[in-house]
Design a protein around this motif. Structure first.
Motif, PDB file in Angstrom:
ATOM      1  N   PRO A  28       0.860  -1.183  -0.035  1.00 31.58           N
ATOM      2  CA  PRO A  28       0.066   0.070  -0.085  1.00 31.58           C
ATOM      3  C   PRO A  28       0.782   1.335   0.001  1.00 31.58           C
ATOM      4  O   PRO A  28       1.941   1.414   0.330  1.00 31.58           O
ATOM      5  N   PRO A  29       0.439   2.172  -0.608  1.00 32.98           N
ATOM      6  CA  PRO A  29       1.204   3.659  -0.554  1.00 32.98           C
ATOM      7  C   PRO A  29       1.526   4.372   0.579  1.00 32.98           C
ATOM      8  O   PRO A  29       2.514   4.960   0.623  1.00 32.98           O
ATOM      9  N   ASP A  30       0.750   3.885   1.825  1.00 35.49           N
ATOM     10  CA  ASP A  30       1.299   4.356   2.946  1.00 35.49           C
ATOM     11  C   ASP A  30       2.184   3.677   3.701  1.00 35.49           C
ATOM     12  O   ASP A  30       2.484   3.860   4.910  1.00 35.49           O
ATOM     13  N   THR A  31       2.812   2.619   3.155  1.00 35.84           N
ATOM     14  CA  THR A  31       3.740   1.619   3.719  1.00 35.84           C
ATOM     15  C   THR A  31       4.986   2.453   4.167  1.00 35.84           C
ATOM     16  O   THR A  31       5.532   2.317   5.195  1.00 35.84           O
ATOM     17  N   LEU A  32       5.488   3.222   3.184  1.00 31.22           N
ATOM     18  CA  LEU A  32       6.809   4.001   3.435  1.00 31.22           C
ATOM     19  C   LEU A  32       6.462   5.534   3.932  1.00 31.22           C
ATOM     20  O   LEU A  32       5.791   6.296   3.452  1.00 31.22           O
ATOM     21  N   ALA A  33       7.013   5.932   5.167  1.00 35.68           N
ATOM     22  CA  ALA A  33       7.023   7.183   5.705  1.00 35.68           C
ATOM     23  C   ALA A  33       8.189   7.922   5.239  1.00 35.68           C
ATOM     24  O   ALA A  33       8.114   9.280   5.194  1.00 35.68           O
ATOM     25  N   GLY A  34       9.174   7.452   4.843  1.00 35.64           N
ATOM     26  CA  GLY A  34      10.284   8.121   4.388  1.00 35.64           C
ATOM     27  C   GLY A  34      11.337   7.237   3.618  1.00 35.64           C
ATOM     28  O   GLY A  34      11.523   5.892   4.075  1.00 35.64           O
ATOM     29  N   ILE A  35      12.151   7.563   3.089  1.00 39.76           N
ATOM     30  CA  ILE A  35      13.149   6.781   2.367  1.00 39.76           C
ATOM     31  C   ILE A  35      14.671   7.695   2.482  1.00 39.76           C
ATOM     32  O   ILE A  35      14.584   9.120   2.046  1.00 39.76           O
ATOM     33  N   ALA A  36      15.624   7.082   3.125  1.00 41.47           N
ATOM     34  CA  ALA A  36      17.071   7.906   3.550  1.00 41.47           C
ATOM     35  C   ALA A  36      17.852   6.800   2.249  1.00 41.47           C
ATOM     36  O   ALA A  36      18.232   5.622   2.772  1.00 41.47           O
ATOM     37  N   TYR A  37      18.304   7.334   1.293  1.00 42.90           N
ATOM     38  CA  TYR A  37      19.233   6.687   0.129  1.00 42.90           C
ATOM     39  C   TYR A  37      20.751   6.989   0.548  1.00 42.90           C
ATOM     40  O   TYR A  37      20.891   8.137   1.019  1.00 42.90           O
ATOM     41  N   ILE A  38      21.628   5.983   0.450  1.00 44.19           N
ATOM     42  CA  ILE A  38      23.037   6.431   0.357  1.00 44.19           C
ATOM     43  C   ILE A  38      23.841   5.991  -0.855  1.00 44.19           C
ATOM     44  O   ILE A  38      23.625   4.599  -1.133  1.00 44.19           O
ATOM     45  N   ALA A  39      24.164   6.730  -1.679  1.00 41.87           N
ATOM     46  CA  ALA A  39      24.764   6.518  -3.022  1.00 41.87           C
ATOM     47  C   ALA A  39      24.022   5.362  -3.594  1.00 41.87           C
ATOM     48  O   ALA A  39      24.624   4.424  -3.830  1.00 41.87           O
ATOM     49  N   PRO A  40      22.722   5.610  -4.181  1.00 43.60           N
ATOM     50  CA  PRO A  40      21.869   4.465  -4.750  1.00 43.60           C
ATOM     51  C   PRO A  40      21.981   4.522  -6.113  1.00 43.60           C
ATOM     52  O   PRO A  40      22.110   5.119  -6.767  1.00 43.60           O
ATOM     53  N   CYS A  41      21.574   2.947  -6.699  1.00 42.23           N
ATOM     54  CA  CYS A  41      21.109   2.938  -7.765  1.00 42.23           C
ATOM     55  C   CYS A  41      19.608   2.830  -7.621  1.00 42.23           C
ATOM     56  O   CYS A  41      19.105   1.784  -6.994  1.00 42.23           O
ATOM     57  N   PRO A  42      18.626   3.565  -7.888  1.00 39.43           N
ATOM     58  CA  PRO A  42      17.301   4.010  -7.723  1.00 39.43           C
ATOM     59  C   PRO A  42      16.536   2.964  -8.270  1.00 39.43           C
ATOM     60  O   PRO A  42      15.520   2.390  -7.589  1.00 39.43           O
ATOM     61  N   PHE A  43      16.865   2.205  -9.326  1.00 38.13           N
ATOM     62  CA  PHE A  43      15.965   1.199  -9.976  1.00 38.13           C
ATOM     63  C   PHE A  43      16.817   0.696 -11.016  1.00 38.13           C
ATOM     64  O   PHE A  43      17.732   1.156 -11.606  1.00 38.13           O
ATOM     65  N   ILE A  44      16.300  -0.501 -11.448  1.00 39.74           N
ATOM     66  CA  ILE A  44      17.070  -1.176 -12.602  1.00 39.74           C
ATOM     67  C   ILE A  44      16.540  -0.979 -13.967  1.00 39.74           C
ATOM     68  O   ILE A  44      15.313  -0.832 -14.031  1.00 39.74           O
ATOM     69  N   GLY A  45      17.590  -0.547 -14.806  1.00 41.00           N
ATOM     70  CA  GLY A  45      16.893  -0.321 -16.371  1.00 41.00           C
ATOM     71  C   GLY A  45      17.919   0.590 -16.774  1.00 41.00           C
ATOM     72  O   GLY A  45      19.093   0.655 -16.364  1.00 41.00           O
ATOM     73  N   PRO A  46      17.548   1.342 -17.842  1.00 41.37           N
ATOM     74  CA  PRO A  46      18.327   2.299 -18.446  1.00 41.37           C
ATOM     75  C   PRO A  46      19.143   3.258 -18.125  1.00 41.37           C
ATOM     76  O   PRO A  46      20.458   3.682 -18.238  1.00 41.37           O
ATOM     77  N   VAL A  47      18.427   3.883 -16.940  1.00 40.13           N
ATOM     78  CA  VAL A  47      19.044   4.567 -15.943  1.00 40.13           C
ATOM     79  C   VAL A  47      20.385   4.205 -15.406  1.00 40.13           C
ATOM     80  O   VAL A  47      21.323   5.247 -15.263  1.00 40.13           O
ATOM     81  N   MET A  48      20.763   2.864 -15.520  1.00 39.34           N
ATOM     82  CA  MET A  48      22.056   2.456 -15.094  1.00 39.34           C
ATOM     83  C   MET A  48      23.206   2.897 -15.886  1.00 39.34           C
ATOM     84  O   MET A  48      24.253   3.255 -15.452  1.00 39.34           O
ATOM     85  N   LEU A  49      22.734   2.655 -17.290  1.00 37.12           N
ATOM     86  CA  LEU A  49      23.685   3.165 -18.170  1.00 37.12           C
ATOM     87  C   LEU A  49      23.984   4.761 -18.257  1.00 37.12           C
ATOM     88  O   LEU A  49      25.117   4.984 -18.720  1.00 37.12           O
ATOM     89  N   ASN A  50      23.050   5.324 -17.787  1.00 38.30           N
ATOM     90  CA  ASN A  50      23.277   6.784 -17.862  1.00 38.30           C
ATOM     91  C   ASN A  50      24.080   7.403 -16.644  1.00 38.30           C
ATOM     92  O   ASN A  50      24.773   8.414 -16.645  1.00 38.30           O
ATOM     93  N   MET A  51      23.717   6.829 -15.336  1.00 37.58           N
ATOM     94  CA  MET A  51      24.266   7.246 -14.190  1.00 37.58           C
ATOM     95  C   MET A  51      25.630   6.277 -13.899  1.00 37.58           C
ATOM     96  O   MET A  51      26.453   7.212 -13.141  1.00 37.58           O
ATOM     97  N   GLY A  52      25.815   5.463 -14.466  1.00 37.63           N
ATOM     98  CA  GLY A  52      26.803   4.655 -14.059  1.00 37.63           C
ATOM     99  C   GLY A  52      28.017   4.879 -14.656  1.00 37.63           C
ATOM    100  O   GLY A  52      28.125   5.275 -15.829  1.00 37.63           O
ATOM    101  N   THR A  53      29.243   4.746 -13.887  1.00 32.59           N
ATOM    102  CA  THR A  53      30.512   5.187 -14.668  1.00 32.59           C
ATOM    103  C   THR A  53      31.072   4.111 -15.520  1.00 32.59           C
ATOM    104  O   THR A  53      30.682   2.883 -15.459  1.00 32.59           O
ATOM    105  N   PRO A  54      31.775   4.336 -16.468  1.00 31.67           N
ATOM    106  CA  PRO A  54      32.387   3.479 -17.333  1.00 31.67           C
ATOM    107  C   PRO A  54      33.080   2.261 -16.544  1.00 31.67           C
ATOM    108  O   PRO A  54      32.936   1.291 -16.847  1.00 31.67           O
TER     109      PRO A  54
END
Length: 300
Positions: free
Chosen positions: A34-60
């Protein structure tokens, strides 16, 4: 990454101490709970999700290394890649205690090639996460919009795995309540390189989410003081060790703010039929988190 639950029925608060690629669990939570499951998210140097974003934000460097770890057949290549990966988590590996480096390197040995391939290539849809973070999610029971989930993201400017500015550009359009913090001169594992700053910011974020009072001292400073006292006294036998541990547990159950108003009593004093409030459970979770970091980093 630390996740704070907003659901009292789920024990009100539970911390998941993760960072980097394990942060991809958040889109799964957003998609299936359910959408009220998360009250907050604290990321540390994350890969936020799997997909093309990894090719864009990941270093060679990290993209090539992950390819090797997920596909190389020979053991020697795998071992060398794991060595390179473990050291790349720190801006200056030589300055990190060898026991911590060995611990991290050893953890990599328990993850097989198939698991690495799955973690980096499985199909994942971030749409539910974007809806939750932007305020477009709707509570199924009330049909009312759910406020955007607050997000804290901390990352080192010298991160060898992530292009810091590209990650921010990927996240800004989808996260309405995003605090994006870049730490100059730090690498991928900022919670090791500057743990006090990182942990204090996470604590401040959690207190903002749950409207809790501000403590008078740093969470890591309190841990180091307690570890120093603990290490200065060596118990004579196992019975005295047990007594010492019990005494420390008693101490850890209480956290007082500057005015002495915020207090959590012994867990045994709470009826088993009662579910703790979100602030109370949060303080207990942060206490456990403090203890974990103290045990991990206290010898430094």
């Amino acid at each position: 990454m630390i996740v704070y639950s907003n659901r009292v029925s789920d024990a009100a608060c539970f911390p998941l101490l993760l960072f980097s690629s394990p942060a991809t669990v958040i889109p799964d939570i957003a998609s299936h709970l359910p959408p009220d499951t998360l009250a907050g998210i604290a990321y540390i140097a994350p890969c936020p999700f799997i997909g093309p974003v990894m090719l864009n934000m990941g270093t060679p460097f990290i993209l090539e290394l992950l390819t090797t770890l997920a596909s190389a057949d020979d053991a020697l290549t795998q071992e060398r890649a794991l060595d390179a990966f473990a050291d790349s988590c720190f801006r200056d590996p030589a300055s990190v205690d060898w026991r911590l480096r060995a611990f991290w390197r050893g953890m990599g040995a328990y993850v097989g090639r198939e698991q690495r391939r799955f973690v980096t290539t499985r199909a994942q849809d971030p749409a539910a996460l974007f809806a939750l973070a932007s305020g477009r999610a709707v509570d199924a029971a009330t049909q009312r919009p759910v406020p955007p989930v607050p997000v804290l993201l901390q990352i080192g400017r010298e991160d060898a795995h992530i292009f810091v500015d590209r990650l921010e550009a990927e996240m800004r359009p989808h996260f309405a309540d995003l605090e994006y913090v870049v730490l100059p001169g730090r690498g991928h594992s900022i919670h090791v390189e500057c743990e006090e700053e990182v942990m204090d910011r996470i604590l401040a974020f959690a207190r903002r989410v749950f409207a809790l009072p501000t403590p008078s001292t740093s969470i890591v400073s309190r841990t180091r003081i307690r570890n120093s006292k603990s290490n200065s006294a060596v118990p004579a036998d196992s019975s005295s060790l047990a007594s010492s541990s019990a005494s420390e547990d008693d101490d850890e159950e209480t956290i007082n703010d500057e005015s002495g108003k915020a207090e959590v009593g012994r867990a045994s004093s709470v009826s088993s039929s009662m579910v703790p409030s979100a602030p109370t459970a949060l303080i207990r979770a942060l206490t456990s988190l403090r203890n974990a970091f103290g045990a991990w980093l206290g010898y430094r």
